[in-house]
Design an enzyme around this catalytic site. Structure first.
Site, PDB file in Angstrom:
ATOM      1  N   SER A  48      -6.820  -3.033   4.837  1.00 46.93           N
ATOM      2  CA  SER A  48      -7.087  -4.469   4.866  1.00 46.93           C
ATOM      3  C   SER A  48      -8.201  -4.781   5.867  1.00 46.93           C
ATOM      4  CB  SER A  48      -5.790  -5.217   5.180  1.00 46.93           C
ATOM      5  OG  SER A  48      -5.900  -6.573   4.858  1.00 46.93           O
ATOM      6  N   ASP A 194      -2.917  -5.258  -1.582  1.00 49.09           N
ATOM      7  CA  ASP A 194      -3.172  -4.909  -0.182  1.00 49.09           C
ATOM      8  C   ASP A 194      -2.580  -3.539   0.175  1.00 49.09           C
ATOM      9  OD1 ASP A 194      -2.844  -4.895   2.798  1.00 49.09           O
ATOM     10  OD2 ASP A 194      -3.654  -6.920   2.592  1.00 49.09           O
TER      11      ASP A 194
END
Length: 330
Positions: A48, A194
Site C-alpha cells: 500500500s 490492498d
C-alpha cells in the site's frame, strides 16, 4: 536488541508497512537514510503506502541517485496533498487533526454503498500521480533494488508479490486498493485488493531472495493499544487494523522461533540455519505517537500533517542511524 551504529556503508533490506497518509512517516525515514548515506538498499518489500514509497525510492535512485530518490519521494507526497479539490482536514496540530465533515460523511456512506455505486467511473487521483511520476518501463528493466510489491487476490485471499520486472502502474495501485473506496484492480483477468490483507508487508522475500543480513522494518501500525474501542466506528477500525497486521505478526513470530532454534544448535548446521542465525531484524517506528492518532487520519492528505509525519520519520531514522536501541518484533 540490535544496534544500528554503523560507521560505514552496508547493505540493508527494507520492509515498509502500509497505512495511507501515515506513510509520510516512512518518507521521512527514507529521506534521512538517503541523506545520511551509510545504507545501501538491497531489497525493498512494500504494501500500500509502503509500496508507493518503495517504488518511488527505486525510481528516484535509478534516475538520480540518492538526491534523485529524495526528490522523487518529496514530489509524490506534495502531489498527493495537492490532488484533492477540497481541504480534507481541520486542525493544524498533528495529534488533533480530523477529517472535514464532507469526507466524514463519505466515509460513513462507504459502510452502506460500494465504490461501484459511489464511484462508478473509478476516479482515483493517485493513478494520475503514479503514471506521471514513475517510469515503470525503465524500472522493469534496470531497477537498482529488488522490489516486492504485495497485493491480495480478491477471489482467493492469496498473496501476490509483484517483483520489479513485473511492475506496472496497475500493480502498484492494486497494492493500495481499499475495496471500500476503489474498484478492484484487474491484472491479467485477476482482481486485486490492498496487499495488507495478505501481507503488511511481506518479509520472507527479503530473507530468501536478498543478500543483506540486516532487515529494517518501518512500521506504521501500533503493536499495542492502550484503550479498547467503544464506538461502532472505532471497533470497525480496530478490527481492520488487526486484520491488516495479523499476517505480518505471524511471519515475524515464525522467524523468531526459527532463529532461536538455529542459534541453539551445537552440531554443524546448514546454509539456511547459518543465515537464520546471523539475520537481524530492526524496527523503526513511532508507537507512542501513532497510537494517539485516530484511524481516520490515514485519509488526511493534508500537507502540514504529512510534513509533521515526515519530520518524525527523519527523527526516528536518525535515532536508528546513531546507534540507539531499536526494538525487535516479538
Amino acid at each position: 536488541m540490535k544496534m544500528l551504529g554503523w560507521r560505514k556503508t552496508r547493505p540493508v533490506s527494507l520492509a515498509l508497512q502500509g497505512g495511507g497518509a501515515h506513510g509520510a512517516f516512512t518518507w521521512g525515514v527514507l529521506d534521512h537514510l538517503l541523506e545520511d548515506g551509510r545504507v545501501e538498499f538491497d531489497g525493498v518489500s512494500g504494501t500500500s503506502a509502503g509500496a508507493m514509497n518503495a517504488v518511488l525510492l527505486a525510481d528516484g535512485l535509478q534516475r538520480g541517485g540518492r538526491d534523485g530518490a529524495r526528490e522523487a519521494l518529496a514530489r509524490f507526497w506534495l502531489a498527493v496533498s495537492a490532488s484533492l479539490p477540497f481541504d480534507l482536514a481541520f486542525g493544524w496540530d498533528a495529534e488533533s487533526v480530523t477529517l472535514a465533515p464532507a469526507l466524514k460523511l463519505m466515509r460513513q456512506w462507504s459502510h452502506y454503498f460500494s465504490p461501484y455505486q459511489l464511484n462508478p467511473f473509478d476516479h482515483n487521483p493517485l493513478r494520475d500521480i503514479v503514471v506521471e511520476q514513475i517510469d515503470f518501463e525503465r524500472l522493469r528493466v534496470q531497477s537498482p533494488v529488488r522490489l516486492f510489491i504485495a497485493a491480495t487476490q480478491a477471489n482467493s485471499g492469496k498473496l501476490r508479490l509483484f517483483r520489479h520486472h513485473e511492475l506496472t502502474a496497475e500493480a502498484l495501485l492494486a497494492s493500495a486498493c481499499l475495496p471500500t473506496l476503489h474498484h478492484a484492480v484487474e491484472i491479467d483477468g485477476e482482481p486485486y485488493w490492498d496487499g495488507a490483507y495478505a501481507a503488511n508487508p511481506a518479509v520472507f522475500p527479503l530473507f530468501y531472495e536478498c543478500r543483506s543480513d540486516d532487515i529494517m522494518l518501518v512500521l506504521l501500525t501500533p503493536l499495542q493499544h492502550e484503550n479498547t474501542p467503544r464506538s461502532a466506528q472505532e471497533i470497525r477500525d480496530r478490527a481492520l487494523e488487526i486484520a491488516f497486521s495479523s499476517s505480518f505478526l505471524h511471519e515475524m513470530r515464525a522467524f523468531a522461533r526459527l532463529q532461536a532454534f538455529a542459534r541453539r544448535q551445537v552440531l554443524p548446521i546448514g546454509r539456511l540455519e547459518r543465515r537464520l542465525a546471523r539475520s537481524k531484524f530492526h524496527v523503526v517506528d513511532a508507537q507512542d505517537f501513532m497510537r494517539r492518532l485516530a484511524s481516520e487520519t490515514k485519509l488526511v492528505a493534508h500537507l502540514p500533517f504529512l510534513e509533521s509525519l515526515r519530520d518524525l520519520g527523519r527523527e526516528k531514522g536518525f535515532v536508528a542511524q546513531i546507534g540507539a536501541c531499536v526494538r525487535p518484533v516479538e
